[in-house]
Design a protein around this motif. Structure first.
Motif, PDB file in Angstrom:
ATOM      1  N   ASP A 127       0.813  -1.213   0.000  1.00  0.00           N
ATOM      2  CA  ASP A 127       0.000   0.000   0.000  1.00  0.00           C
ATOM      3  C   ASP A 127       0.848   1.265   0.000  1.00  0.00           C
ATOM      4  O   ASP A 127       0.303   2.373  -0.092  1.00  0.00           O
ATOM      5  CB  ASP A 127      -0.917   0.022   1.220  1.00  0.00           C
ATOM      6  CG  ASP A 127      -1.905  -1.138   1.237  1.00  0.00           C
ATOM      7  OD1 ASP A 127      -2.366  -1.514   0.142  1.00  0.00           O
ATOM      8  OD2 ASP A 127      -2.195  -1.655   2.335  1.00  0.00           O
ATOM      9  N   CYS A 128       2.174   1.137   0.123  1.00  0.00           N
ATOM     10  CA  CYS A 128       3.071   2.294   0.223  1.00  0.00           C
ATOM     11  C   CYS A 128       3.829   2.463  -1.092  1.00  0.00           C
ATOM     12  O   CYS A 128       4.696   1.653  -1.427  1.00  0.00           O
ATOM     13  CB  CYS A 128       4.058   2.109   1.376  1.00  0.00           C
ATOM     14  SG  CYS A 128       3.263   1.876   2.996  1.00  0.00           S
ATOM     15  N   SER A 129       3.506   3.504  -1.841  1.00  0.00           N
ATOM     16  CA  SER A 129       4.083   3.684  -3.183  1.00  0.00           C
ATOM     17  C   SER A 129       5.208   4.712  -3.235  1.00  0.00           C
ATOM     18  O   SER A 129       5.840   4.883  -4.273  1.00  0.00           O
ATOM     19  CB  SER A 129       2.989   4.090  -4.172  1.00  0.00           C
ATOM     20  OG  SER A 129       2.366   5.306  -3.751  1.00  0.00           O
ATOM     21  N   ASP A 130       5.477   5.403  -2.150  1.00  0.00           N
ATOM     22  CA  ASP A 130       6.523   6.426  -2.123  1.00  0.00           C
ATOM     23  C   ASP A 130       7.867   5.763  -1.803  1.00  0.00           C
ATOM     24  O   ASP A 130       7.996   5.143  -0.739  1.00  0.00           O
ATOM     25  CB  ASP A 130       6.192   7.479  -1.066  1.00  0.00           C
ATOM     26  CG  ASP A 130       7.180   8.633  -1.042  1.00  0.00           C
ATOM     27  OD1 ASP A 130       8.204   8.562  -1.764  1.00  0.00           O
ATOM     28  OD2 ASP A 130       6.939   9.596  -0.290  1.00  0.00           O
ATOM     29  N   PRO A 131       8.884   5.875  -2.691  1.00  0.00           N
ATOM     30  CA  PRO A 131      10.190   5.268  -2.404  1.00  0.00           C
ATOM     31  C   PRO A 131      10.800   5.746  -1.100  1.00  0.00           C
ATOM     32  O   PRO A 131      11.605   5.035  -0.482  1.00  0.00           O
ATOM     33  CB  PRO A 131      11.048   5.699  -3.603  1.00  0.00           C
ATOM     34  CG  PRO A 131      10.073   5.928  -4.705  1.00  0.00           C
ATOM     35  CD  PRO A 131       8.860   6.506  -4.035  1.00  0.00           C
ATOM     36  N   ALA A 132      10.418   6.938  -0.647  1.00  0.00           N
ATOM     37  CA  ALA A 132      10.959   7.461   0.608  1.00  0.00           C
ATOM     38  C   ALA A 132      10.209   6.925   1.828  1.00  0.00           C
ATOM     39  O   ALA A 132      10.660   7.118   2.966  1.00  0.00           O
ATOM     40  CB  ALA A 132      10.905   8.990   0.601  1.00  0.00           C
ATOM     41  N   ALA A 133       9.079   6.253   1.594  1.00  0.00           N
ATOM     42  CA  ALA A 133       8.297   5.674   2.692  1.00  0.00           C
ATOM     43  C   ALA A 133       7.575   4.448   2.156  1.00  0.00           C
ATOM     44  O   ALA A 133       6.361   4.453   1.937  1.00  0.00           O
ATOM     45  CB  ALA A 133       7.306   6.706   3.235  1.00  0.00           C
ATOM     46  N   ALA A 134       8.349   3.384   1.944  1.00  0.00           N
ATOM     47  CA  ALA A 134       7.822   2.198   1.244  1.00  0.00           C
ATOM     48  C   ALA A 134       7.456   1.054   2.173  1.00  0.00           C
ATOM     49  O   ALA A 134       6.886   0.063   1.731  1.00  0.00           O
ATOM     50  CB  ALA A 134       8.859   1.712   0.226  1.00  0.00           C
ATOM     51  N   ARG A 135       7.759   1.161   3.459  1.00  0.00           N
ATOM     52  CA  ARG A 135       7.524   0.061   4.401  1.00  0.00           C
ATOM     53  C   ARG A 135       6.315   0.381   5.292  1.00  0.00           C
ATOM     54  O   ARG A 135       6.215   1.462   5.869  1.00  0.00           O
ATOM     55  CB  ARG A 135       8.769  -0.148   5.273  1.00  0.00           C
ATOM     56  CG  ARG A 135       8.627  -1.203   6.366  1.00  0.00           C
ATOM     57  CD  ARG A 135       9.952  -1.388   7.096  1.00  0.00           C
ATOM     58  NE  ARG A 135      10.385  -0.155   7.749  1.00  0.00           N
ATOM     59  CZ  ARG A 135      10.131   0.151   9.019  1.00  0.00           C
ATOM     60  NH1 ARG A 135       9.428  -0.693   9.780  1.00  0.00           N
ATOM     61  NH2 ARG A 135      10.577   1.283   9.537  1.00  0.00           N
ATOM     62  N   CYS A 136       5.421  -0.570   5.393  1.00  0.00           N
ATOM     63  CA  CYS A 136       4.259  -0.399   6.259  1.00  0.00           C
ATOM     64  C   CYS A 136       4.620  -0.839   7.675  1.00  0.00           C
ATOM     65  O   CYS A 136       5.010  -1.994   7.906  1.00  0.00           O
ATOM     66  CB  CYS A 136       3.078  -1.211   5.743  1.00  0.00           C
ATOM     67  SG  CYS A 136       1.547  -0.936   6.665  1.00  0.00           S
ATOM     68  N   ALA A 137       4.545   0.099   8.605  1.00  0.00           N
ATOM     69  CA  ALA A 137       4.867  -0.194  10.002  1.00  0.00           C
ATOM     70  C   ALA A 137       3.763   0.369  10.897  1.00  0.00           C
ATOM     71  O   ALA A 137       3.565   1.592  10.942  1.00  0.00           O
ATOM     72  CB  ALA A 137       6.227   0.410  10.370  1.00  0.00           C
ATOM     73  N   ALA A 138       3.071  -0.512  11.567  1.00  0.00           N
ATOM     74  CA  ALA A 138       1.999  -0.107  12.482  1.00  0.00           C
ATOM     75  C   ALA A 138       0.975   0.792  11.808  1.00  0.00           C
ATOM     76  O   ALA A 138       0.513   1.784  12.374  1.00  0.00           O
ATOM     77  CB  ALA A 138       2.593   0.581  13.720  1.00  0.00           C
ATOM     78  N   GLY A 139       0.652   0.442  10.549  1.00  0.00           N
ATOM     79  CA  GLY A 139      -0.377   1.184   9.841  1.00  0.00           C
ATOM     80  C   GLY A 139       0.088   2.451   9.169  1.00  0.00           C
ATOM     81  O   GLY A 139      -0.722   3.154   8.564  1.00  0.00           O
ATOM     82  N   CYS A 180       3.147   4.328   6.561  1.00  0.00           N
ATOM     83  CA  CYS A 180       4.239   4.117   5.607  1.00  0.00           C
ATOM     84  C   CYS A 180       5.496   4.785   6.141  1.00  0.00           C
ATOM     85  O   CYS A 180       5.490   5.982   6.466  1.00  0.00           O
ATOM     86  CB  CYS A 180       3.866   4.694   4.242  1.00  0.00           C
ATOM     87  SG  CYS A 180       2.537   3.773   3.413  1.00  0.00           S
ATOM     88  N   ASP A 181       6.574   4.021   6.223  1.00  0.00           N
ATOM     89  CA  ASP A 181       7.816   4.498   6.840  1.00  0.00           C
ATOM     90  C   ASP A 181       9.004   4.161   5.935  1.00  0.00           C
ATOM     91  O   ASP A 181       8.859   3.483   4.908  1.00  0.00           O
ATOM     92  CB  ASP A 181       7.979   3.844   8.218  1.00  0.00           C
ATOM     93  CG  ASP A 181       8.892   4.649   9.139  1.00  0.00           C
ATOM     94  OD1 ASP A 181       9.530   5.603   8.653  1.00  0.00           O
ATOM     95  OD2 ASP A 181       8.973   4.299  10.326  1.00  0.00           O
ATOM     96  N   THR A 182      10.182   4.605   6.308  1.00  0.00           N
ATOM     97  CA  THR A 182      11.396   4.346   5.536  1.00  0.00           C
ATOM     98  C   THR A 182      11.717   2.848   5.535  1.00  0.00           C
ATOM     99  O   THR A 182      11.335   2.108   6.452  1.00  0.00           O
ATOM    100  CB  THR A 182      12.582   5.121   6.120  1.00  0.00           C
ATOM    101  OG1 THR A 182      12.715   4.804   7.505  1.00  0.00           O
ATOM    102  CG2 THR A 182      12.387   6.621   5.963  1.00  0.00           C
ATOM    103  N   CYS A 183      12.453   2.416   4.511  1.00  0.00           N
ATOM    104  CA  CYS A 183      12.781   0.996   4.380  1.00  0.00           C
ATOM    105  C   CYS A 183      13.954   0.608   5.281  1.00  0.00           C
ATOM    106  O   CYS A 183      14.803   1.429   5.632  1.00  0.00           O
ATOM    107  CB  CYS A 183      13.125   0.668   2.930  1.00  0.00           C
ATOM    108  SG  CYS A 183      14.623   1.470   2.309  1.00  0.00           S
ATOM    109  N   ASN A 184      13.982  -0.668   5.642  1.00  0.00           N
ATOM    110  CA  ASN A 184      15.089  -1.234   6.417  1.00  0.00           C
ATOM    111  C   ASN A 184      15.867  -2.274   5.629  1.00  0.00           C
ATOM    112  O   ASN A 184      17.024  -2.540   5.943  1.00  0.00           O
ATOM    113  CB  ASN A 184      14.567  -1.896   7.706  1.00  0.00           C
ATOM    114  CG  ASN A 184      14.085  -0.875   8.717  1.00  0.00           C
ATOM    115  OD1 ASN A 184      14.623   0.231   8.797  1.00  0.00           O
ATOM    116  ND2 ASN A 184      13.060  -1.241   9.472  1.00  0.00           N
ATOM    117  N   ALA A 185      15.227  -2.876   4.612  1.00  0.00           N
ATOM    118  CA  ALA A 185      15.844  -3.946   3.835  1.00  0.00           C
ATOM    119  C   ALA A 185      15.249  -3.961   2.441  1.00  0.00           C
ATOM    120  O   ALA A 185      14.196  -3.352   2.182  1.00  0.00           O
ATOM    121  CB  ALA A 185      15.625  -5.293   4.526  1.00  0.00           C
ATOM    122  N   ASP A 186      15.910  -4.684   1.524  1.00  0.00           N
ATOM    123  CA  ASP A 186      15.422  -4.762   0.148  1.00  0.00           C
ATOM    124  C   ASP A 186      13.996  -5.289   0.079  1.00  0.00           C
ATOM    125  O   ASP A 186      13.214  -4.888  -0.798  1.00  0.00           O
ATOM    126  CB  ASP A 186      16.334  -5.665  -0.685  1.00  0.00           C
ATOM    127  CG  ASP A 186      17.667  -5.017  -0.987  1.00  0.00           C
ATOM    128  OD1 ASP A 186      17.845  -3.815  -0.694  1.00  0.00           O
ATOM    129  OD2 ASP A 186      18.557  -5.714  -1.523  1.00  0.00           O
TER     130      ASP A 186
END
Length: 268
Positions: free
Chosen positions: A7-19, A21-27
């Motif tokens: 659900d997160c389409s922004d490369p700067a916030a691609a990881r879903c965390a606790a509902g 969109c946040d920054t990525c931690n891994a590929d």
């Protein structure tokens, strides 16, 4: 905001965390973004490639479109083909230069000009040959962008630069030459602009540098005016094209230190 990273389409916030969109931690956090499948750890942003994944991210056509070059530059795959750059053409990595050449940072008057492909001198070829003119000047103790140190063949320094030497007898240009040392379309100046001596200082070679000038050859009376580029020089070898001497180092320009190449070879 999200139920999963899909659900997160922004490369700067691609990881879903606790509902959220946040920054990525891994590929894996970027896997749903086909154009930016790698996680750049420092920024937490999804990118095309990272230095440690460049081989599979770029060369193996993991990304959409045509296969790209194996070098990852600023987290983007270079589209320059491997071993495609020749003497004094611009580059970003050693493997963009043809065999025996390396991508070396260069400067002029303490101003960085970028990187250019230069031939590395080796025990089998320890000197710069006259057939390499105007790039047959020995440049000592330089280091390429990927760490190869040694002596190289290049343009006459500190008189001129790679763009300056490559510009000899080429039409003047209102902007920087492209990677191949040619004037991009639409940047050829008008005759009026070339006649304006205030402009001629910026129409050849490296932009804003006096490594080459736009000069008028001495032509017969019935020939049209044709301004061409002339590199600054200390010796006639700089006034060459593909190894052949094409002019003399004899032109003087008021207010500029040093000589420039004429457009007529010396008679002796």
């Amino acid at each position: 905001a999200c139920l999963s990273s899909a659900d997160c389409s922004d490369p700067a916030a691609a990881r879903c965390a606790a509902g959220l969109c946040d920054t990525c931690n891994a590929d894996a956090d970027c896997a749903h973004l086909s154009a930016t499948p790698r996680c750049e750890a420092t920024s937490g942003r999804c990118v095309e490639c990272t230095p440690d994944t460049e081989a599979r991210s770029c060369a193996n056509a993991e990304l959409p479109g045509e296969p790209k070059h194996t070098t990852c530059i600023d987290f983007t795959c270079s589209d320059t083909q491997p071993r495609s750059r020749n003497t004094c053409q611009s580059c970003n990595a050693d493997n963009e230069c043809k065999d025996g050449f390396f991508c070396v940072p260069m400067s002029f008057n303490s101003e960085s000009l970028g990187n250019f492909c230069l031939r590395l001198l080796t025990p089998a070829a320890p000197g710069c040959a006259s057939s390499e003119r105007p790039f047959n000047f020995g440049l000592t103790n330089l280091t390429s962008v990927d760490g190869t140190n040694g002596n190289f063949c290049g343009p006459e320094t500190p008189a001129t630069t790679c763009p300056g030497a490559r510009s000899f007898k080429r039409p003047c240009c209102k902007g920087p030459l492209n990677a191949l040392g040619e004037c991009p379309p639409g940047l050829t100046p008008s005759l009026e602009e070339m006649r304006d001596t205030e402009n001629t200082f910026n129409l050849c070679g490296a932009t804003s540098e006096l490594d080459a000038l736009c000069l008028l050859p001495a032509l017969a009376a019935d020939e049209p005016e044709n301004y061409l580029c002339s590199p600054r020089c200390g010796v006639a070898a700089t006034c060459s094209t593909n190894g052949a001497l094409g002019g003399a180092c004899s032109e003087e320009v008021t207010g500029v230190t040093g000589n420039f190449c004429s457009f007529t070879p010396p008679t002796s």
